[in-house]
Design a protein around this motif. Structure first.
Motif, mmCIF file in Angstrom:
data_model
loop_
_atom_site.group_PDB
_atom_site.id
_atom_site.type_symbol
_atom_site.label_atom_id
_atom_site.label_comp_id
_atom_site.label_asym_id
_atom_site.label_seq_id
_atom_site.Cartn_x
_atom_site.Cartn_y
_atom_site.Cartn_z
ATOM 1 N N SER A 48 0.894 -1.162 0.520
ATOM 2 C CA SER A 48 -0.462 0.157 0.297
ATOM 3 C C SER A 48 0.521 1.493 0.158
ATOM 4 O O SER A 48 0.762 2.124 -0.950
ATOM 5 C CB SER A 48 -1.146 -0.055 1.207
ATOM 6 O OG SER A 48 -0.015 0.242 1.956
ATOM 7 N N ASP A 49 1.856 1.324 0.680
ATOM 8 C CA ASP A 49 2.390 2.379 1.076
ATOM 9 C C ASP A 49 3.891 2.967 -0.369
ATOM 10 O O ASP A 49 3.203 3.877 -0.707
ATOM 11 C CB ASP A 49 3.629 1.817 2.268
ATOM 12 C CG ASP A 49 3.506 1.907 3.371
ATOM 13 O OD1 ASP A 49 3.847 3.246 3.747
ATOM 14 O OD2 ASP A 49 2.365 1.773 3.708
ATOM 15 N N ALA A 83 -10.915 1.396 21.286
ATOM 16 C CA ALA A 83 -9.941 0.767 21.205
ATOM 17 C C ALA A 83 -8.839 1.452 22.377
ATOM 18 O O ALA A 83 -8.074 1.120 23.019
ATOM 19 C CB ALA A 83 -9.173 0.381 20.317
ATOM 20 N N ARG A 90 -3.328 -15.142 21.646
ATOM 21 C CA ARG A 90 -4.337 -14.221 23.508
ATOM 22 C C ARG A 90 -5.472 -14.905 22.676
ATOM 23 O O ARG A 90 -6.958 -14.476 23.589
ATOM 24 C CB ARG A 90 -4.490 -12.990 21.672
ATOM 25 C CG ARG A 90 -5.559 -13.324 20.356
ATOM 26 C CD ARG A 90 -6.056 -11.961 19.909
ATOM 27 N NE ARG A 90 -5.576 -12.670 18.561
ATOM 28 C CZ ARG A 90 -6.267 -11.090 17.655
ATOM 29 N NH1 ARG A 90 -5.988 -9.937 18.164
ATOM 30 N NH2 ARG A 90 -6.469 -11.866 16.520
ATOM 31 N N PHE A 93 -0.883 -14.710 10.740
ATOM 32 C CA PHE A 93 -2.075 -14.781 11.654
ATOM 33 C C PHE A 93 -2.382 -15.418 12.192
ATOM 34 O O PHE A 93 -2.643 -15.698 13.781
ATOM 35 C CB PHE A 93 -3.011 -14.870 9.902
ATOM 36 C CG PHE A 93 -3.238 -13.195 10.017
ATOM 37 C CD1 PHE A 93 -4.678 -12.783 10.493
ATOM 38 C CD2 PHE A 93 -2.459 -12.353 9.142
ATOM 39 C CE1 PHE A 93 -4.296 -11.653 9.045
ATOM 40 C CE2 PHE A 93 -2.657 -10.994 8.937
ATOM 41 C CZ PHE A 93 -3.774 -10.852 8.449
ATOM 42 N N PHE A 153 -0.353 -7.466 25.824
ATOM 43 C CA PHE A 153 -0.503 -6.313 24.888
ATOM 44 C C PHE A 153 1.061 -6.322 23.775
ATOM 45 O O PHE A 153 1.291 -6.219 23.142
ATOM 46 C CB PHE A 153 -1.460 -5.565 25.547
ATOM 47 C CG PHE A 153 -0.959 -4.210 23.967
ATOM 48 C CD1 PHE A 153 -1.840 -3.608 22.816
ATOM 49 C CD2 PHE A 153 -0.293 -2.560 24.448
ATOM 50 C CE1 PHE A 153 -2.272 -3.031 22.319
ATOM 51 C CE2 PHE A 153 -0.119 -2.090 23.664
ATOM 52 C CZ PHE A 153 -1.026 -2.697 22.535
ATOM 53 N N ILE A 175 2.326 -9.153 22.208
ATOM 54 C CA ILE A 175 1.716 -8.775 20.953
ATOM 55 C C ILE A 175 2.167 -8.080 20.258
ATOM 56 O O ILE A 175 2.386 -8.252 18.201
ATOM 57 C CB ILE A 175 0.296 -9.338 21.379
ATOM 58 C CG1 ILE A 175 -0.048 -10.652 21.575
ATOM 59 C CG2 ILE A 175 -0.321 -8.773 20.228
ATOM 60 C CD1 ILE A 175 -1.235 -11.225 21.617
ATOM 61 N N SER A 231 -2.245 -8.040 31.362
ATOM 62 C CA SER A 231 -2.847 -7.716 29.975
ATOM 63 C C SER A 231 -1.595 -7.111 29.405
ATOM 64 O O SER A 231 -1.816 -7.270 28.717
ATOM 65 C CB SER A 231 -4.476 -7.399 30.102
ATOM 66 O OG SER A 231 -4.807 -7.350 30.540
ATOM 67 N N LEU A 277 -7.943 1.231 25.431
ATOM 68 C CA LEU A 277 -6.008 0.160 26.055
ATOM 69 C C LEU A 277 -5.325 0.502 27.181
ATOM 70 O O LEU A 277 -4.492 0.742 27.770
ATOM 71 C CB LEU A 277 -5.705 0.317 24.732
ATOM 72 C CG LEU A 277 -4.057 -0.032 24.918
ATOM 73 C CD1 LEU A 277 -4.171 -1.711 25.186
ATOM 74 C CD2 LEU A 277 -3.861 0.135 23.013
ATOM 75 N N VAL A 289 2.594 -15.541 5.831
ATOM 76 C CA VAL A 289 1.375 -14.931 6.773
ATOM 77 C C VAL A 289 -0.058 -15.280 6.849
ATOM 78 O O VAL A 289 0.028 -15.066 7.762
ATOM 79 C CB VAL A 289 0.114 -13.849 4.797
ATOM 80 C CG1 VAL A 289 -0.410 -14.072 5.174
ATOM 81 C CG2 VAL A 289 1.481 -13.512 4.550
ATOM 82 N N THR A 292 3.652 -7.742 16.641
ATOM 83 C CA THR A 292 3.439 -6.620 15.464
ATOM 84 C C THR A 292 4.308 -7.002 14.706
ATOM 85 O O THR A 292 3.819 -6.028 13.131
ATOM 86 C CB THR A 292 1.874 -6.664 15.639
ATOM 87 O OG1 THR A 292 1.627 -7.554 16.363
ATOM 88 C CG2 THR A 292 1.055 -6.037 14.849
ATOM 89 N N ILE A 293 4.699 -5.235 14.973
ATOM 90 C CA ILE A 293 5.232 -4.505 14.611
ATOM 91 C C ILE A 293 6.547 -5.002 13.876
ATOM 92 O O ILE A 293 6.659 -4.636 12.629
ATOM 93 C CB ILE A 293 5.788 -3.780 15.706
ATOM 94 C CG1 ILE A 293 4.877 -2.325 16.451
ATOM 95 C CG2 ILE A 293 6.987 -2.513 15.096
ATOM 96 C CD1 ILE A 293 5.183 -1.460 17.336
ATOM 97 N N ILE A 352 5.402 -6.740 10.944
ATOM 98 C CA ILE A 352 4.772 -5.565 9.370
ATOM 99 C C ILE A 352 6.365 -4.947 9.307
ATOM 100 O O ILE A 352 6.134 -4.849 8.411
ATOM 101 C CB ILE A 352 3.760 -4.608 10.187
ATOM 102 C CG1 ILE A 352 2.597 -4.792 10.359
ATOM 103 C CG2 ILE A 352 3.458 -3.338 9.036
ATOM 104 C CD1 ILE A 352 1.652 -3.976 10.753
ATOM 105 N N LEU A 380 -0.827 -15.002 16.125
ATOM 106 C CA LEU A 380 -1.188 -13.608 16.677
ATOM 107 C C LEU A 380 -2.349 -13.914 17.186
ATOM 108 O O LEU A 380 -2.609 -13.579 18.323
ATOM 109 C CB LEU A 380 -1.031 -12.629 15.748
ATOM 110 C CG LEU A 380 -0.095 -11.612 15.500
ATOM 111 C CD1 LEU A 380 0.248 -10.313 14.229
ATOM 112 C CD2 LEU A 380 0.950 -11.269 16.012
#
Lengths: 319, 277
Positions: free
Chosen positions: A2-3, A42, A253, A246, A296, A299, A292, A46, A242, A303-304, A307, A249
């Motif tokens: 996308s970028d 959200a 949780r 998914f 968080f 995860i 929690s 958080l 991918v 995630t970072i 990505i 992650l």
């Protein structure tokens, strides 16, 4: 990806006519409701959870909350240490979650690959089989946990009946209660439920493969197994990665399945189950929020990393 | 096409059969069990032998299960409606207009969909109590949005980005406002994408458990998953398995039917959400 599209779009001559000004204004107008809703459901919760992690909040009266710094994480009173990072049951939950995620995602990847390869082959009734494979995915997690809970029942369960019928077991196993098997029972149900998802994502990758390299390999008389490892696997590796990310992650949780199948048993307690038990059952909102927050952070870091790494990889592939 | 040797064909079909049995058997067994009651339920059988609907009657008689189904339908429908409305408008801005901070915004939306639900649990609990919607359906709608909204925006944005540019140019030249463009140019083209994302969002909201378990208190406010999870018998060790199986079948059959009908759309939606993520 996308970028990349994005930079070319913004690099185009930025002639700010009145038209594009008004377009920009209405774009923000369109975005605002969504951003506000996401911030409310959200962002704000958080931040409050992270804040509660630094307090002694109790569920019975949240207004009497006081800031206690890092005490939920670590503190020392009279030579005794307290807090999450010295709490063996927290570390037990961390270990359970990691073990569960690693084992279940590995099995799901292997099975998902097999199912995808089968669905990619030509045979009669393929559409029907693909529909059948989707059934576990469509069934709510709670329902599948209950269905399997019944099948795994120590006295009346069908699984014991089958395994004893074919001579694999000599006596019934209490699958969900026995510490030796409880986690495997959770893995079994999770594999059943999520392999379809894995298979579909891998199948999507398989279907994008160019047919001509298979043709070439066949003409050269290369063994199909070798073709699989030398051609297919490297080509669908991105699709598999991918899917794995998914699922991983998601597995980290996990809550519903474990909560329903084995309740609050410490043999299977995951980080999410631990945090909710502290928060709701023990009313320790501060301590539970700290747990929690740690989940968080784990995860978020993953995630970072994913990505960023994913972007590098995708950027490298673009010519 | 290559011709397979008979042995290979046999192997393939054996594998196919194994996959189908593994996928379908638990559901089949649940249906089987749901029609057996009394002591009959506690003997293992593999073929339909009796047809006793009493579990289906008692599951509605012993708890407000009809109410729970209505709750689930109401919550999931409102959540889907809100997510799609907010999603389409936001996706238009994110996909068709270039502005500063678009990348950051997309990144943020994507990361919200990775949030562990438990990470917002205490903050959400406080918010819901503050708004006075604890133990009510609006509370569940609010909390469910965190699951469905990021995903909806993401998938609709990827879909809208792929539509040709010429589509809106004519409308822009004619001086149509952005709202008109979305309604009259994009919306008619987006039905397939809306059906797919709406369906996936509906399934997500229908299956949601943690929020529904934590933010409701009374039996008649519960959604279906919580109701099924909390069905209990006379004692903790005597779960009414017949009722549980009947309830499971009731809530699963519509989903399975939906999934079978929309099979292709769901697969394309799932892969669009993931592969392009």
């Amino acid at each position: 990806m996308s970028d990349i599209a994005l930079t070319t779009a913004t690099a185009a001559p930025a002639r700010r006519s009145r038209l594009s000004q008004s377009r920009l204004r209405s774009a923000w107008l369109f975005l605002t409701p969504m951003i506000v809703v996401l911030a409310v459901v959200a962002g704000w919760p958080l931040l409050r959870t992270i804040w509660f992690g630094f307090t002694d909040a109790n569920l019975s009266d949240l207004s009497a909350t006081q800031f206690i710094g890092l005490e939920n994480y670590y503190s020392v009173y009279d030579g005794e240490t307290y807090g999450l990072i010295v709490d063996p049951s927290w570390w037990n939950a961390v270990w359970n979650t990691i073990w569960f995620s690693a084992v279940s995602v590995s099995i799901e990847t292997a099975l998902g690959l097999i199912v995808a390869l089968v669905l990619n082959a030509n045979f009669r009734g393929r559409a029907l089989v693909r529909a059948a494979v989707l059934i576990p995915w469509a069934i709510p997690t709670i329902v599948s946990a209950k269905m399997w809970g019944w099948m795994l029942h120590d006295q009346f369960g069908v699984l014991n009946d089958i395994l004893m019928g074919i001579g694999l077991l000599s006596q019934p196993v209490a699958w969900t209660a026995d510490p030796q098997t409880a986690m495997w029972a959770v893995v079994m149900v999770d594999v059943w439920k999520t392999t379809p998802f894995m298979a579909l994502l891998i199948l999507a990758g398989l279907q994008m493969l160019p047919a001509d390299c298979y043709e070439a390999a066949r003409v050269d008389g290369i063994h199909p197994v070798k073709v699989f490892f030398k051609v297919t696997l490297p080509l669908i590796r991105p699709a598999i990665m991918v899917a794995v990310i998914f699922r991983a992650l998601d597995a980290l949780r996990i809550f519903d399945l474990i909560y329903v199948l084995t309740s609050n048993s410490s043999d299977t307690m995951s980080m999410s189950v631990y945090a909710r038990q502290q928060l709701v059952d023990f009313q320790e909102v501060g301590y539970g929020s700290a747990a929690s927050t740690l989940l968080f952070l784990v995860i978020a870091a993953l995630t970072i990393a994913t990505i960023t790494l994913g972007k590098v990889r995708l950027g490298g592939e673009m010519k | 096409m290559m011709r397979r040797s008979p042995l290979k064909t046999l192997g393939l079909y054996a594998l196919v059969a194994a996959i189908v049995v593994f996928s379908v058997f638990p559901f089949y067994y649940a249906i089987l069990s749901s029609f057996r009651s009394g002591s009959e339920l506690f003997t293992v059988t593999y073929w339909p032998s009796s047809f006793d609907p009493s579990n289906y009657i008692s599951v509605f008689a012993e708890q407000p299960f009809a109410r729970n189904i209505l709750n689930s339908v109401a919550v999931a429908s409102v959540v889907v409606g809100l997510s799609l409305f907010l999603g389409v408008t936001a996706a238009y801005a994110l996909a068709r207009v270039s502005f500063r901070g678009r990348g950051v915004l997309l990144f943020t939306i994507l990361s919200v969909s990775m949030f562990p639900q438990v990470a917002v649990l205490s903050g959400m609990f406080e918010l819901i109590r503050l708004l006075g919607i604890y133990n009510s359906l609006p509370g569940l709608v609010l909390s469910n949005l965190i699951l469905t909204l990021p995903f909806t925006v993401w998938v609709l944005t990827t879909f809208m980005r792929e539509l040709p540019k010429e589509l809106e140019e004519a409308a822009v030249v004619d001086g149509a406002s952005s709202w008109v463009i979305v309604r009259h140019v994009f919306l008619p083209l987006m039905w397939p994408a809306l059906v797919t994302t709406g369906l996936l969002a509906f399934i997500a909201a229908w299956n949601e458990f943690l929020f529904a378990l934590t933010f409701t208190l009374s039996n008649d406010m519960r959604t279906v998953p919580v109701a099924i999870a909390l069905i209990t018998g006379a004692s903790q060790h005597e779960l009414p398995w017949g009722n549980i199986m009947a309830a499971s079948v009731i809530v699963t059959v519509p989903l399975v039917v939906l999934v079978l009908i929309f099979q292709r759309k769901i697969v394309s939606g799932l892969t669009a959400g993931a592969v392009k993520g």
